[in-house]
Design an enzyme around this catalytic site. Structure first.
Site, PDB file in Angstrom:
ATOM      1  N   GLU A   1       2.188  -5.312  -4.900  1.00 10.15           N
ATOM      2  CA  GLU A   1       0.988  -5.720  -5.644  1.00 10.15           C
ATOM      3  C   GLU A   1       1.382  -6.159  -7.056  1.00 10.15           C
ATOM      4  OE1 GLU A   1      -1.985  -5.969  -4.296  1.00 10.15           O
ATOM      5  OE2 GLU A   1      -1.408  -5.062  -2.392  1.00 10.15           O
TER       6      GLU A   1
ATOM      7  N   SER B   1       0.400  -8.883  -0.015  1.00  8.63           N
ATOM      8  CA  SER B   1       1.648  -8.404  -0.626  1.00  8.63           C
ATOM      9  C   SER B   1       2.694  -8.060   0.435  1.00  8.63           C
ATOM     10  CB  SER B   1       1.381  -7.177  -1.505  1.00  8.63           C
ATOM     11  OG  SER B   1       0.828  -6.140  -0.726  1.00  8.63           O
ATOM     12  N   HIS B   2       2.287  -7.908   1.702  1.00  5.96           N
ATOM     13  CA  HIS B   2       3.247  -7.607   2.759  1.00  5.96           C
ATOM     14  C   HIS B   2       3.200  -8.641   3.882  1.00  5.96           C
ATOM     15  CE1 HIS B   2       3.306  -3.969   0.441  1.00  5.96           C
ATOM     16  NE2 HIS B   2       4.489  -3.726   0.971  1.00  5.96           N
TER      17      HIS B   2
HETATM   18  P1  NDP Z   1      -4.108   0.420  -2.031  1.00  7.48           P
HETATM   19  O1  NDP Z   1      -4.162   1.233  -3.264  1.00  7.48           O
HETATM   20  O2  NDP Z   1      -4.606  -0.966  -2.079  1.00  7.48           O
HETATM   21  O3  NDP Z   1      -4.914   1.147  -0.875  1.00  7.48           O
HETATM   22  C1  NDP Z   1      -4.534   2.442  -0.465  1.00  7.48           C
HETATM   23  C2  NDP Z   1      -5.462   2.940   0.618  1.00  7.48           C
HETATM   24  O4  NDP Z   1      -6.715   3.299   0.031  1.00  7.48           O
HETATM   25  C3  NDP Z   1      -5.767   1.922   1.698  1.00  7.48           C
HETATM   26  O5  NDP Z   1      -5.812   2.563   2.935  1.00  7.48           O
HETATM   27  C4  NDP Z   1      -7.143   1.390   1.292  1.00  7.48           C
HETATM   28  O6  NDP Z   1      -7.916   0.900   2.377  1.00  7.48           O
HETATM   29  C5  NDP Z   1      -7.769   2.621   0.717  1.00  7.48           C
HETATM   30  N1  NDP Z   1      -8.814   2.331  -0.254  1.00  7.48           N
HETATM   31  C6  NDP Z   1      -8.756   1.451  -1.278  1.00  7.48           C
HETATM   32  N2  NDP Z   1      -9.907   1.485  -1.974  1.00  7.48           N
HETATM   33  C7  NDP Z   1     -10.700   2.402  -1.364  1.00  7.48           C
HETATM   34  C8  NDP Z   1     -12.007   2.897  -1.613  1.00  7.48           C
HETATM   35  N3  NDP Z   1     -12.741   2.440  -2.624  1.00  7.48           N
HETATM   36  N4  NDP Z   1     -12.510   3.846  -0.792  1.00  7.48           N
HETATM   37  C9  NDP Z   1     -11.775   4.315   0.234  1.00  7.48           C
HETATM   38  N5  NDP Z   1     -10.525   3.890   0.523  1.00  7.48           N
HETATM   39  C10 NDP Z   1      -9.991   2.947  -0.268  1.00  7.48           C
HETATM   40  O7  NDP Z   1      -2.607   0.419  -1.422  1.00  7.48           O
HETATM   41  P2  NDP Z   1      -1.205   0.503  -2.183  1.00  7.48           P
HETATM   42  O8  NDP Z   1      -1.224  -0.544  -3.243  1.00  7.48           O
HETATM   43  O9  NDP Z   1      -0.934   1.897  -2.580  1.00  7.48           O
HETATM   44  O10 NDP Z   1      -0.199   0.086  -1.018  1.00  7.48           O
HETATM   45  C11 NDP Z   1      -0.222  -1.232  -0.498  1.00  7.48           C
HETATM   46  C12 NDP Z   1       0.717  -1.374   0.672  1.00  7.48           C
HETATM   47  O11 NDP Z   1       2.066  -1.354   0.252  1.00  7.48           O
HETATM   48  C13 NDP Z   1       0.619  -0.305   1.752  1.00  7.48           C
HETATM   49  O12 NDP Z   1       0.349  -0.963   2.966  1.00  7.48           O
HETATM   50  C14 NDP Z   1       1.994   0.343   1.797  1.00  7.48           C
HETATM   51  O13 NDP Z   1       2.431   0.720   3.098  1.00  7.48           O
HETATM   52  C15 NDP Z   1       2.850  -0.770   1.270  1.00  7.48           C
HETATM   53  N6  NDP Z   1       4.117  -0.275   0.725  1.00  7.48           N
HETATM   54  C16 NDP Z   1       5.273  -0.450   1.433  1.00  7.48           C
HETATM   55  C17 NDP Z   1       6.489   0.022   0.944  1.00  7.48           C
HETATM   56  C18 NDP Z   1       7.751  -0.098   1.721  1.00  7.48           C
HETATM   57  O14 NDP Z   1       8.800   0.295   1.237  1.00  7.48           O
HETATM   58  N7  NDP Z   1       7.741  -0.598   2.929  1.00  7.48           N
HETATM   59  C19 NDP Z   1       6.566   0.657  -0.375  1.00  7.48           C
HETATM   60  C20 NDP Z   1       5.286   0.836  -1.006  1.00  7.48           C
HETATM   61  C21 NDP Z   1       4.113   0.369  -0.476  1.00  7.48           C
HETATM   62  P3  NDP Z   1      -8.224  -0.700   2.490  1.00  7.48           P
HETATM   63  O15 NDP Z   1      -6.931  -1.315   2.901  1.00  7.48           O
HETATM   64  O16 NDP Z   1      -9.314  -0.819   3.489  1.00  7.48           O
HETATM   65  O17 NDP Z   1      -8.656  -1.152   1.112  1.00  7.48           O
END
Ligand code: NDP
Length: 335
Positions: free
Chosen positions: A189, A48-49
């Protein structure tokens, strides 16, 4: 909708991103910094990024909103406050230029902040705290966007999806980094689900009339909900205050008001801080003590550390590359 993919190496992805950005007015430094974080995102399975964002970056160059040749400047506002002004460029280059100054200030003062102003942010935040944690520091970053999330109990999108990322250095292991939007799901996402034709889980967002929906296109036209109800809503508000009000930058609603709607990131701010764990009174003990907590987490069936999924993908993509969506590649070719 096509779900076909093309296998690409990380260097092919980086080349494609660099050439595309340079063809639309970026110089080598700006293109290189953005291409690096796009490649890291693809390599870690954060599609997604990754390349999917390239048309948005290009749109801002074409519309003239972003200066692809911007030169960030650094100003020390206090011994422990390093302000980076991106001068209307992309965030990755401003972050790259500011990072060494932040690390130096933290090593002297124990804790230091890096407010970033005049930037356009469209990236995954883990790419920013990870290098700080790799330098042995605890790191935090947050940024706002344009209104996409309804305050708890409200009816209108007001907060950005406002991600926060936190990094913790580890001896002999990659740092523990979590990075999460303060919405139930990041907008990227939702865009991915729309592109691939998947319904969203219940409780992610509402349509333009405020009715709950699982249709990603309707949520993109409507609004997202904050994770955890009022709790995520307060975190989204905190991000607005830190990355906006505190540092002299705009709130998401102000960034949107002056945005030209070209589809790329608006101009806004970001707030980072970092801590030297060796200067907080537990120099000999913090690292091993944290490992005891991580062991307890990982000792539970089904539990894992945040970032583990990315590291597994990173190992795999370094060997065999990444399957990139043909739909994304066609959009890039059309640029
Ligand atoms: P997710 O909900 O996919 O994941 C959030 C965090 O939780 C990650 O560090 C992930 O690690 C961790 N995680 C997920 N599942 C588990 C689990 N079962 N146990 C432990 N840890 C877990 O991310 P989001 O959808 O909230 O965000 C996605 C991306 O979007 C981010 O990188 C964010 O920076 C980016 N974003 C950027 C914006 C901007 O304006 N620039 C705005 C909004 C979001 P892992 O990756 O290992 O799964």
């Amino acid at each position: 909708m096509s779900t076909q993919t093309k296998q690409m190496s990380l260097s092919e992805i980086r080349d494609l991103a660099t050439k595309t950005l340079m063809a639309h007015g970026c110089d080598t430094q700006n293109a290189g910094a953005v291409a690096d974080i796009i490649t890291k995102a693809e390599g870690d399975g954060c599609h997604s990024h990754g390349l999917m964002r390239l048309p948005g970056y290009v749109a801002t160059l074409k519309s003239g909103k972003v200066n692809g040749k911007a030169r960030p400047t650094i100003r020390k506002l206090a011994p422990a406050v390093v302000q980076v002004n991106g001068h209307n460029g992309f965030a990755p280059y401003a972050l790259q230029e500011g990072r060494a100054h932040l690390i130096e200030a933290v090593k002297t003062c124990g804790i230091a902040a890096m407010p970033l102003i005049g930037i356009h942010h469209f990236a995954a935040l883990w790419t920013e705290v990870e290098p700080v944690a790799e330098a042995g520091l605890v790191g935090f970053a947050c940024t706002s966007y344009k209104p996409a999330v309804i305050p708890a109990g409200g009816t209108q999108a007001l907060y950005g999806t406002n991600p926060i990322a936190f990094g913790w250095p580890r001896n002999g292991n990659p740092p523990m980094v979590f990075d999460q939007a303060s919405s139930v799901m990041a907008r990227g996402e939702v865009m991915l689900a729309a592109r691939e034709g998947h319904a969203l889980p219940e409780g992610v967002g509402v349509d333009a009339a405020g009715n709950p929906t699982t249709d990603p296109d309707e949520v993109l036209n409507g609004a997202l909900l904050a994770f955890g109800g009022h709790k995520g809503s307060s975190i989204a508000m905190m991000v607005e205050l830190l990355a906006g009000g505190l540092i002299g930058e705009s709130f998401s609603f102000e960034a949107a008001a002056r945005d030209n709607g070209d589809g790329g990131p608006p101009q806004g701010g970001e707030f980072m801080f970092a801590i030297d764990p060796n200067l907080m009174g537990n120099a000999g003990g913090w690292a091993d003590h944290a490992e005891k907590l991580f062991d307890k987490i990982q000792g539970q069936d089904g539990a894992r550390l945040p970032g583990q999924r990315r590291h597994t993908n990173r190992t795999q993509s370094a060997k065999s590359g990444v399957a990139v969506s043909n739909v994304v590649l066609e959009k890039i070719a059309a640029l």
